[in-house]
Write a protein that holds these residues in place. Structure first.
Motif, PDB file in Angstrom:
ATOM      1  N   GLU A  23       1.962   6.962  -6.685  1.00  0.00           N
ATOM      2  CA  GLU A  23       1.114   7.833  -7.021  1.00  0.00           C
ATOM      3  C   GLU A  23       1.488   9.348  -6.754  1.00  0.00           C
ATOM      4  N   VAL A  24       2.192   9.455  -5.669  1.00  0.00           N
ATOM      5  CA  VAL A  24       2.556  10.803  -5.351  1.00  0.00           C
ATOM      6  C   VAL A  24       3.793  11.329  -6.210  1.00  0.00           C
ATOM      7  N   LYS A  25       4.858  10.218  -6.579  1.00  0.00           N
ATOM      8  CA  LYS A  25       5.903  10.380  -7.568  1.00  0.00           C
ATOM      9  C   LYS A  25       5.039  10.884  -8.738  1.00  0.00           C
ATOM     10  N   ASP A  26       4.144  10.093  -9.389  1.00  0.00           N
ATOM     11  CA  ASP A  26       3.613  10.566 -10.470  1.00  0.00           C
ATOM     12  C   ASP A  26       2.772  11.940 -10.519  1.00  0.00           C
ATOM     13  N   VAL A  63       0.772  -1.348   0.040  1.00  0.00           N
ATOM     14  CA  VAL A  63       0.170  -0.017   0.080  1.00  0.00           C
ATOM     15  C   VAL A  63       1.156   1.121  -0.136  1.00  0.00           C
ATOM     16  N   VAL A  64       1.872   1.271   0.781  1.00  0.00           N
ATOM     17  CA  VAL A  64       2.798   2.453   1.002  1.00  0.00           C
ATOM     18  C   VAL A  64       3.546   2.561  -0.598  1.00  0.00           C
ATOM     19  N   LYS A  65       3.881   1.495  -1.014  1.00  0.00           N
ATOM     20  CA  LYS A  65       4.723   1.762  -2.239  1.00  0.00           C
ATOM     21  C   LYS A  65       3.766   2.176  -3.297  1.00  0.00           C
ATOM     22  N   ASP A  66       2.673   1.566  -3.367  1.00  0.00           N
ATOM     23  CA  ASP A  66       1.679   2.190  -4.498  1.00  0.00           C
ATOM     24  C   ASP A  66       1.009   3.708  -4.281  1.00  0.00           C
TER      25      ASP A  66
END
Length: 84
Positions: free
Chosen positions: A41-44, A34-37
């Motif tokens: 999202e934040v990086k994108d 979940v944290v990785k996903d």
């Protein structure tokens, strides 16, 4: 029978602790996904915003260049008119 009851209790407790540890490990793995996903999202979103800012900066630079060019053109015309 009473002598085996503590042993069975100990074995049952051990089994429950093992299951709890497995569930905890599985929960940690799920949380990590979940944290990785969320990080992706934040990086994108950050990359998209950076591209948007870059595009606006380029547009602003073009507009400023056109304004300077137009100003120089008008100044050149004024000098030409003044000398004729």
């Amino acid at each position: 029978m009473s002598s085996t009851k503590p042993l069975l209790t100990l074995l049952a407790t051990g089994a429950l602790v093992s299951l709890a540890a497995c569930n905890t490990v599985q929960g940690v793995k799920q949380d990590a996904h979940v944290v990785k996903d969320k990080a992706v999202e934040v990086k994108d979103a950050v990359v998209d915003k950076a591209i948007e800012i870059k595009d606006k900066t380029v547009e602003g630079g073009k507009a400023a260049g056109q304004a300077v060019g137009s100003g120089l053109e008008k100044a050149g015309d004024a000098v030409k008119d003044a000398t004729h």
